[in-house]
Scaffold this motif. Sequence first.
Motif, PDB file in Angstrom:
ATOM      1  N   PHE A 165      51.280  49.891 -18.900  1.00  0.00           N
ATOM      2  CA  PHE A 165      50.377  50.177 -20.013  1.00  0.00           C
ATOM      3  C   PHE A 165      50.235  51.682 -20.114  1.00  0.00           C
ATOM      4  N   LYS A 166      50.736  52.252 -21.208  1.00  0.00           N
ATOM      5  CA  LYS A 166      50.798  53.705 -21.344  1.00  0.00           C
ATOM      6  C   LYS A 166      49.477  54.248 -21.899  1.00  0.00           C
ATOM      7  N   GLY A 201      53.681  58.026 -27.690  1.00  0.00           N
ATOM      8  CA  GLY A 201      53.849  56.603 -27.441  1.00  0.00           C
ATOM      9  C   GLY A 201      52.710  55.931 -26.701  1.00  0.00           C
ATOM     10  N   GLN A 228      49.727  53.602 -25.711  1.00  0.00           N
ATOM     11  CA  GLN A 228      49.203  52.300 -26.106  1.00  0.00           C
ATOM     12  C   GLN A 228      47.673  52.339 -26.198  1.00  0.00           C
ATOM     13  N   ALA A 229      47.088  53.310 -25.504  1.00  0.00           N
ATOM     14  CA  ALA A 229      45.634  53.492 -25.553  1.00  0.00           C
ATOM     15  C   ALA A 229      45.316  54.927 -25.181  1.00  0.00           C
ATOM     16  N   ALA A 278      43.896  47.318 -21.045  1.00  0.00           N
ATOM     17  CA  ALA A 278      45.214  46.851 -20.602  1.00  0.00           C
ATOM     18  C   ALA A 278      45.296  45.333 -20.544  1.00  0.00           C
ATOM     19  N   ASP A 324      39.413  46.078 -27.633  1.00  0.00           N
ATOM     20  CA  ASP A 324      40.113  47.117 -28.394  1.00  0.00           C
ATOM     21  C   ASP A 324      39.424  48.459 -28.215  1.00  0.00           C
ATOM     22  N   ARG A 345      42.286  51.287 -27.946  1.00  0.00           N
ATOM     23  CA  ARG A 345      43.684  50.906 -28.138  1.00  0.00           C
ATOM     24  C   ARG A 345      44.202  51.690 -29.336  1.00  0.00           C
ATOM     25  N   ASP A 397      46.058  51.097 -31.730  1.00  0.00           N
ATOM     26  CA  ASP A 397      46.072  50.444 -33.037  1.00  0.00           C
ATOM     27  C   ASP A 397      44.860  50.842 -33.875  1.00  0.00           C
TER      28      ASP A 397
END
Length: 228
Positions: free
Chosen positions: A5-6, A79, A81-82, A105, A110, A148, A150
């Motif tokens: 998990f990046k 890149g 992810q969070a 993770a 979120d 996160r 997103d």
Amino acid sequence: MFPDFKVFVVIPGYNEAQTIASVVRGVLPYATPLVVDDGSIDGTAAEAEKAGAHVLRLSPNRGYEGALDAGVTEAARLGAQAVVTFDADGQFDPKDLESVIRLLADGEADLVLGQRPAPARIGEALFNVYARLRFGIGDIVCGLKGYRIDLYNRHGRFDGGTSINTELAIHSMLRGARTKTVPVTIRARETGAPRFGTGFRANRRILKAVAQAICADLKMSLGLAAKS
């Protein structure tokens, strides 16, 4: 600790050369520290790099919100992810990162909001009244927050310049983001100026952020009402 998990821990810093290396070393076991050197003149960037951080240099100084926005943009480019926001002055305990990152993770949240034992300013206490009534969140102003990526991608920015690290959190909660809270430890500041000022000036900035949040809330509510 979370190899699949990046995560980048975004640390805005302005003239924090005395503390930044120890903060970076504390973060390294949990995630990649990304230090945003906000036009410092004291060697903050060099100390952060020596300690193992990815460093983004800004010039001229953009202020707390601008540094955060630039740091999250850089993390997304790399890149992530969070992202987790974190202060450079040594007030936060890096051990608290584990619980924040684990919730992200494991897909349990979120958005993760750190909760301090007490607000530092009267303006923060007033902001927290709104957050508690609207979202059931006791501390919206704490600088330790996890997102996160997103959430950032959907909104298109992290902070427009006046929210003191609350814009994306409030935007996301208004749109139903799964939100968790975790208690965080607050230690005495080691050095440097408070992240968004002191006294009347700081409280004025916070109250401006409260007004912005309420306006965004009303705008969304009215928009939903118009569609129904």
